[in-house]
Design a protein around this motif. Structure first.
Motif, mmCIF file in Angstrom:
data_model
loop_
_atom_site.group_PDB
_atom_site.id
_atom_site.type_symbol
_atom_site.label_atom_id
_atom_site.label_comp_id
_atom_site.label_asym_id
_atom_site.label_seq_id
_atom_site.Cartn_x
_atom_site.Cartn_y
_atom_site.Cartn_z
ATOM 1 N N ALA A 59 -11.522 -1.344 11.733
ATOM 2 C CA ALA A 59 -12.215 -2.290 12.610
ATOM 3 C C ALA A 59 -13.712 -2.334 12.326
ATOM 4 N N VAL A 60 -14.308 -1.219 11.927
ATOM 5 C CA VAL A 60 -15.747 -1.173 11.644
ATOM 6 C C VAL A 60 -16.098 -1.993 10.405
ATOM 7 N N LEU A 61 -15.260 -1.940 9.386
ATOM 8 C CA LEU A 61 -15.540 -2.650 8.138
ATOM 9 C C LEU A 61 -15.220 -4.145 8.217
ATOM 10 N N ALA A 62 -14.282 -4.524 9.068
ATOM 11 C CA ALA A 62 -13.827 -5.920 9.143
ATOM 12 C C ALA A 62 -14.958 -6.932 9.342
ATOM 13 N N PRO A 63 -15.911 -6.723 10.262
ATOM 14 C CA PRO A 63 -16.956 -7.734 10.441
ATOM 15 C C PRO A 63 -17.874 -7.876 9.228
ATOM 16 N N LEU A 90 -7.989 -3.572 -0.003
ATOM 17 C CA LEU A 90 -7.531 -4.960 -0.043
ATOM 18 C C LEU A 90 -6.389 -5.173 0.948
ATOM 19 N N ASP A 91 -5.490 -4.213 1.041
ATOM 20 C CA ASP A 91 -4.317 -4.362 1.903
ATOM 21 C C ASP A 91 -4.621 -4.252 3.397
ATOM 22 N N TRP A 92 -5.705 -3.563 3.775
ATOM 23 C CA TRP A 92 -6.032 -3.442 5.188
ATOM 24 C C TRP A 92 -6.491 -4.765 5.787
ATOM 25 N N TYR A 93 -6.973 -5.675 4.957
ATOM 26 C CA TYR A 93 -7.571 -6.916 5.465
ATOM 27 C C TYR A 93 -6.820 -8.113 4.905
ATOM 28 N N TYR A 94 -6.944 -9.227 5.604
ATOM 29 C CA TYR A 94 -6.254 -10.434 5.140
ATOM 30 C C TYR A 94 -7.152 -11.662 5.312
ATOM 31 N N THR A 125 -5.393 -13.636 -5.508
ATOM 32 C CA THR A 125 -4.678 -14.912 -5.337
ATOM 33 C C THR A 125 -3.750 -14.817 -4.134
ATOM 34 N N GLU A 126 -3.046 -13.716 -4.021
ATOM 35 C CA GLU A 126 -2.143 -13.527 -2.878
ATOM 36 C C GLU A 126 -2.919 -13.471 -1.558
ATOM 37 N N LEU A 127 -4.145 -12.952 -1.600
ATOM 38 C CA LEU A 127 -4.991 -12.881 -0.405
ATOM 39 C C LEU A 127 -5.729 -14.196 -0.140
ATOM 40 N N GLN A 128 -5.435 -15.202 -0.943
ATOM 41 C CA GLN A 128 -5.986 -16.542 -0.808
ATOM 42 C C GLN A 128 -7.494 -16.575 -0.994
#
Length: 187
Positions: A59-63, A90-94, A125-128
């Motif tokens: 949650a801290v890194l997301a913003p 890469l997998d923790w975020y979308y 590419t998969e993560l758009q």
């Protein structure tokens, strides 16, 4: 324009911070840079079920990722791929990656990290996200130290490649930011 430079390696004795500091110097001419070192983020290596709440470290890194208009990933090549620490990040975020450009700076032995780069293109590419064409590959990077220990030697020519890559990244970052402003991205 905000650029998140991500140091993908967490291993002891890594070269990533040296490359990232050099890249930040190059990128600061065109971007407001946020340097993200995965070694200090302490992201959990075990991913939860999709309904579980994200851990505090995530949650801290997301913003910081969401605020970026573009990304530059600094990665070594390890066994013809990129490090597990980077895949975990890469997998923790979308949504944070969606419709944003990504530049790749890779380093390694004779290939300069090109295998890692190719695999990262598939994942992004998969993560758009949109990987830009021009990259900076650093083959046998250890040969580019100056006599006084500086890196890289001016004769290495890395600055020209970085400028081309960053110019393209600026174009894509502006174009995609404008597009997201006009119409929110819907995957």
């Amino acid at each position: 324009m905000r650029l998140a430079v991500i140091i993908g390696s967490t291993r002891r004795g890594r070269f990533g911070p040296t490359v990232a500091r050099w890249l930040v110097q190059q990128a600061a001419k065109q971007f407001d840079v946020d340097l993200l070192d995965l070694k200090t983020t302490n992201l959990p290596v075990i991913l939860p079920d999709t309904d579980d709440e994200a851990p505090l470290e995530v949650a801290v890194l997301a913003p910081r990722l969401a605020a970026a208009d573009a990304f530059a990933v600094v990665t070594p090549e390890i066994n013809c791929s990129f490090p597990a620490s980077l895949k975990t990040a890469l997998d923790w975020y979308y949504a944070e990656w969606h419709a944003k450009p990504v530049a790749i700076v890779s380093y390694g032995r004779e290939t300069g990290g090109r295998h890692a780069e190719a695999q990262l293109r598939q994942v992004f590419t998969e993560l758009q996200a949109v990987t830009i064409r021009n990259t900076v590959a650093l083959p046998c990077y250890w040969e580019q130290f100056t006599a006084d220990g500086g890196w890289p030697r001016p004769s290495a020519g890395y600055e020209a490649g970085a400028k081309l890559m960053l110019d393209q990244l600026v174009w894509w970052a502006e174009a995609l930011r404008d597009a997201r402003d006009r119409r929110p991205y819907q995957p």
